[in-house]
Write an enzyme that holds these catalytic residues in place. Structure first.
Site, PDB file in Angstrom:
ATOM      1  N   LYS A   1       4.390   1.308  10.640  1.00  0.00           N
ATOM      2  CA  LYS A   1       4.278   2.499   9.809  1.00  0.00           C
ATOM      3  C   LYS A   1       3.969   3.709  10.420  1.00  0.00           C
ATOM      4  O   LYS A   1       4.363   4.672  10.448  1.00  0.00           O
ATOM      5  CB  LYS A   1       3.210   2.171   8.509  1.00  0.00           C
ATOM      6  CG  LYS A   1       3.753   1.359   7.312  1.00  0.00           C
ATOM      7  CD  LYS A   1       2.836   1.226   6.263  1.00  0.00           C
ATOM      8  CE  LYS A   1       3.337   0.540   5.169  1.00  0.00           C
ATOM      9  NZ  LYS A   1       2.512   0.387   4.191  1.00  0.00           N
TER      10      LYS A   1
ATOM     11  N   ARG B   1       6.355 -12.511   9.144  1.00  0.00           N
ATOM     12  CA  ARG B   1       6.743 -11.667   9.240  1.00  0.00           C
ATOM     13  C   ARG B   1       7.928 -11.187   9.893  1.00  0.00           C
ATOM     14  O   ARG B   1       8.443 -12.019  10.693  1.00  0.00           O
ATOM     15  CB  ARG B   1       5.739 -10.324   9.262  1.00  0.00           C
ATOM     16  CG  ARG B   1       5.480 -10.288  10.938  1.00  0.00           C
ATOM     17  CD  ARG B   1       4.486  -9.228  11.262  1.00  0.00           C
ATOM     18  NE  ARG B   1       5.228  -7.842  11.136  1.00  0.00           N
ATOM     19  CZ  ARG B   1       4.538  -6.706  11.206  1.00  0.00           C
ATOM     20  NH1 ARG B   1       3.353  -6.511  11.174  1.00  0.00           N
ATOM     21  NH2 ARG B   1       4.962  -5.761  10.709  1.00  0.00           N
TER      22      ARG B   1
ATOM     23  N   GLU C   1       0.920  -1.201  -0.038  1.00  0.00           N
ATOM     24  CA  GLU C   1       0.071  -0.135  -0.028  1.00  0.00           C
ATOM     25  C   GLU C   1       1.047   1.369  -0.012  1.00  0.00           C
ATOM     26  O   GLU C   1       1.721   1.299   0.896  1.00  0.00           O
ATOM     27  CB  GLU C   1      -1.019  -0.034   1.300  1.00  0.00           C
ATOM     28  CG  GLU C   1      -1.934   1.190   1.080  1.00  0.00           C
ATOM     29  CD  GLU C   1      -2.644   1.081   2.509  1.00  0.00           C
ATOM     30  OE1 GLU C   1      -3.640   2.096   2.509  1.00  0.00           O
ATOM     31  OE2 GLU C   1      -2.542   0.232   3.374  1.00  0.00           O
TER      32      GLU C   1
END
Length: 750
Positions: free
Chosen positions: A268, A258, A31
């Site tokens: 983020k 992850r 994204e």
């Protein structure tokens, strides 16, 4: 193919052998709402690597379904990261917005099939109707709308006739499903926002779960590889594709663990807080784990990919030691970069029995590095050495220059100390020395003098002055929780270091080993021939572990183990219920939910605080970070604060009474004294400053005091915005509202 087989490659090979797919097609679907970090590098290496290994291709697709957070600058940052890491998407660059019309058509098809409906419940009602892990949900009364009515409303939603949140499109699946994500998930929501690519054409935007699987199908993706937090979303992925009865072949989703690294944050939200708060110089600050930061620091793409290959692809989340990444960087640089002489903290040495000057021949590479190249190092009567390479009263085991002990100058002569010159305060300012003419390094050394070490040096007359930036880990704690864990010594700037001239004049490379100092890189933005700037990439060895050991005065309590024989211990049924509740009903991320579900005290504490103020995300973050940290130092019954105190603290953050940064300070005081957080804020005057009239004069003063940086900003160095914001926050003791400060600074610098 020499790559070690992992479970994803095993799946791919089986699918090829069975004839399920003729060509392997993967995708990297970020994204574009932030700069990519080392976790994205792992995903890039997996998706592009698998496609390369099996003669397929990998698409680069920007998941641009949220116009309120996305920007073209993030698209460019993502493209640059993929290219820099050595991968090429060729013609396969796509955006989810490319498929908005097709995705919309699929939504129409679901409505006509009776599998989707327009719901007019508000957000709180939708959450309430979803039910809990132990109780089934209740379907909205609006699910009874006819196909015609749903089509009409959905068209009007698209045409912008309704406000944000007034209606949503939902799938009609099963309100009693065990996986709460299957309880009539949202497919579309209204967003009256300008899209950076689609402009103002759309007033509705598809949800990730709806757009992702359809984008994969449209592009012909075979293996849709995601991180573990999307495991529960796989049921929606399959439901959409199966219900629409799309022509095969179709994609399937697979999950891997992850990347988590100690001493590092990769959220983020937290990275954005560091950038916007001025705690770092920008997204490419060399202390950040962003690809742009690593690139500016001097890390190499080959070393990062080697690191990703070493840690492998796992099915269970774990934490990787950052020392492993640093080892890979060091290991990659060692056989490649030239060795040169640089003095960071100069002490003048005058060699009294030497006259004139000469040039000493010196190789760039040691004998065990199969590379050729040399330069001439100027030598003269006056040289600089490192201050700590001389000791008037040396400790035991000190092998460098002392009043009684000679030392060799690297590639040069042996010198001995004759006199120590000091200033009026007793500080050593100069060494008077003598050299031994027959001690020249190499075959010419016939002096017979034995020395125990060689030190770096530069000629005073010929050395070039450089700026050196010594970077260390951004956070001082192994598991950083926020701004309060920042390492105050993460950056040291040395303005008056001296380097041998060939580095500047001959430019044999961009990366160097400063002998006995570490590996360094010419800063790609600030370096110039007039003002050379070097960034420290990594030290010659891992010194952090030693530093941490010397600072630790007593062993700290360790967190409860959740692994058995290398695998994550399975949850009990009770823990599973809590985990599902936290992830699906309260929308907490999987890591926070896992921590709460596994710790009974923390989950009870969280529930109590939530009863007083319903703000689950903010409360959970404080509980699993601050409260959990306090529990490592004290027993539960020794805590001086209550769940009610936490809810009050979050309430003040939510109301913008205090900033998140000040909240950390309030919590620390609350943990020490048990005092009510509202009283702490009032007594210490910690209320957040959001009034532009109070902030503007401070900004004006800082702009006035920094004309050089203002000029650089207006000349195009927009990264300096973070500098000005940081100065304002520092001036106000962190009390200024960062959002207001960012807006005002940007306005005043135009």
């Amino acid at each position: 193919m020499n790559k070690k087989k992992d479970f994803l490659r095993t799946i791919v090979e089986n699918d090829l052998k069975s004839g399920k797919y003729k060509e392997i097609v993967t995708r990297f679907p970020p994204e574009p709402n932030g700069f990519p970090h080392i976790g994205h590098a792992k995903s890039i290496s997996i998706n592009f690597g698998i496609a390369r290994d099996y003669n397929g291709h990998c698409n680069l697709r920007m998941d641009d379904t949220n116009p309120t957070k996305e920007d073209t600058k993030y698209v460019h940052a993502l493209e640059d990261a993929v290219k820099w890491l050595g991968f090429d998407w060729g013609e396969h660059l796509y955006f989810t917005s490319d498929y908005f019309s097709q995705i919309h058509d699929y939504a129409i098809k679901l409505i006509k099939m009776g599998k989707a409906y327009v719901d007019s419940l508000c957000e709180d009602e939708i959450r309430e109707y979803r039910g809990t892990v132990t109780q089934p949900g209740k379907r909205s009364k609006f699910a009874q709308r006819s196909v015609e009515e749903n089509l009409d409303l959905f068209e009007r939603m698209k045409n912008g006739e309704f406000k944000d949140g007034e209606h949503v499109l939902r799938a009609k699946i099963d309100m009693s499903a065990a996986n709460m994500k299957m309880r009539d998930p949202l497919l579309y929501r209204i967003r009256h926002a300008h899209h950076f690519r689609a402009g103002d054409k759309w007033s509705i935007y598809p949800m990730y779960d709806f757009a992702h699987c359809l984008s994969d199908y449209i592009e012909g993706i075979t293996h849709s590889i995601c991180t573990l937090e999307f495991e529960n979303n796989r049921d929606i992925y399959d439901w959409v594709l199966d219900t629409l009865e799309l022509k095969p072949p179709r994609p399937y989703q697979y999950e891997f663990a992850r990347l988590n690294i100690n001493y590092t944050v990769m959220s983020k939200r937290k990275l954005l807080e560091l950038v916007e708060g001025g705690y770092v110089s920008g997204w490419d600050d060399p202390r950040l784990p962003t690809i742009a930061g690593y690139r500016r620091r001097g890390y190499t793409p080959e070393s990062i990919l080697n690191f990703c290959d070493q840690i492998g692809i796992a099915k269970a989340n774990s934490v990787v030691d950052v020392a492993q990444l640093e080892f890979c960087i060091r290991d990659g640089l060692n056989p490649k970069v030239p060795r040169v002489l640089c003095v960071l903290d100069p002490l003048k040495v005058t060699i009294e029995n030497y006259e004139g000057s000469e040039e000493l021949e010196a190789p760039y590479y040691p004998h065990d590095v199969p590379k050729e190249g040399s330069r001439k190092i100027p030598f003269s009567k006056e040289i600089y050495i490192e201050k700590d390479d001389f000791a008037e009263n040396p400790p035991k085991g000190y092998f460098r220059l002392t009043p009684e002990q000679p030392v060799r100058l690297r590639h040069g002569y042996i010198i001995s100390c004759k006199e120590v010159i000091k200033d009026e305060n007793g500080n050593i300012t100069e060494i008077k020395a003598e050299y031994y003419p027959d001690s020249k390094s190499g075959a010419e050394d016939t002096s017979g003098i034995k020395v125990k070490s060689a030190i770096q040096w530069v000629s005073v007359a010929d050395a070039k002055k450089v700026e050196v930036r010594l970077y260390d880990r951004l956070f001082k704690n192994e598991a950083p929780e926020g701004i309060e864990d920042l390492n105050p010594n993460s950056l040291q700037i040395i303005k008056n270091a001296f380097i041998e001239p060939a580095v500047i004049t001959e430019k044999p490379d961009e990366r160097f080993q400063f002998e006995r100092q570490g590996y360094f890189y010419t800063d790609p933005i600030d370096y110039s021939d007039e003002n050379p700037v070097f960034n420290k990439i990594v030290g010659l060895k891992d010194s952090w572990a030693k530093k941490a050991k010397t600072k630790q005065t007593a062993p700290k309590p360790q967190p409860k183990k959740v692994q058995v024989d290398g695998e994550v211990a399975p949850m009990t049924d009770e823990q599973k219920i809590l985990f599902e509740k936290y992830t699906n009903e309260l929308r907490l991320n999987s890591e926070v939910s896992n921590t709460l579900a596994r710790d009974k005290f923390l989950s009870n504490f969280f529930e109590d605080a939530l009863c007083a103020f319903n703000c689950p995300v903010s409360i959970s973050n404080i509980v699993v970070n601050e409260v959990a940290r306090e529990l490592k130092q004290a027993q539960a019954d020794e805590l001086k604060f209550s769940a009610g105190h936490i809810s009050q603290l979050v309430k003040m953050i939510d109301a913008d009474t205090i900033s998140s940064k000040i909240a950390k300070q309030v919590f620390e005081e609350m943990a020490k004294t048990g005092e009510n957080p509202t009283q702490i804020v009032k007594a210490k005057g910690l209320v957040q400053i959001s009034d532009p009239a109070k902030i503007s004069p401070i900004i004006d003063e800082i702009i006035s005091n920094n004309p050089d940086n203002v000029a650089k900003f207006k000349a195009g160095n927009t990264k300096l915005l973070g500098f000005f914001v940081g100065q304002v926050l520092k001036k106000t003791g962190g009390k200024a509202n960062p959002k207001v400060v960012n807006e005002l600074v940007a306005q005043k610098l135009q």
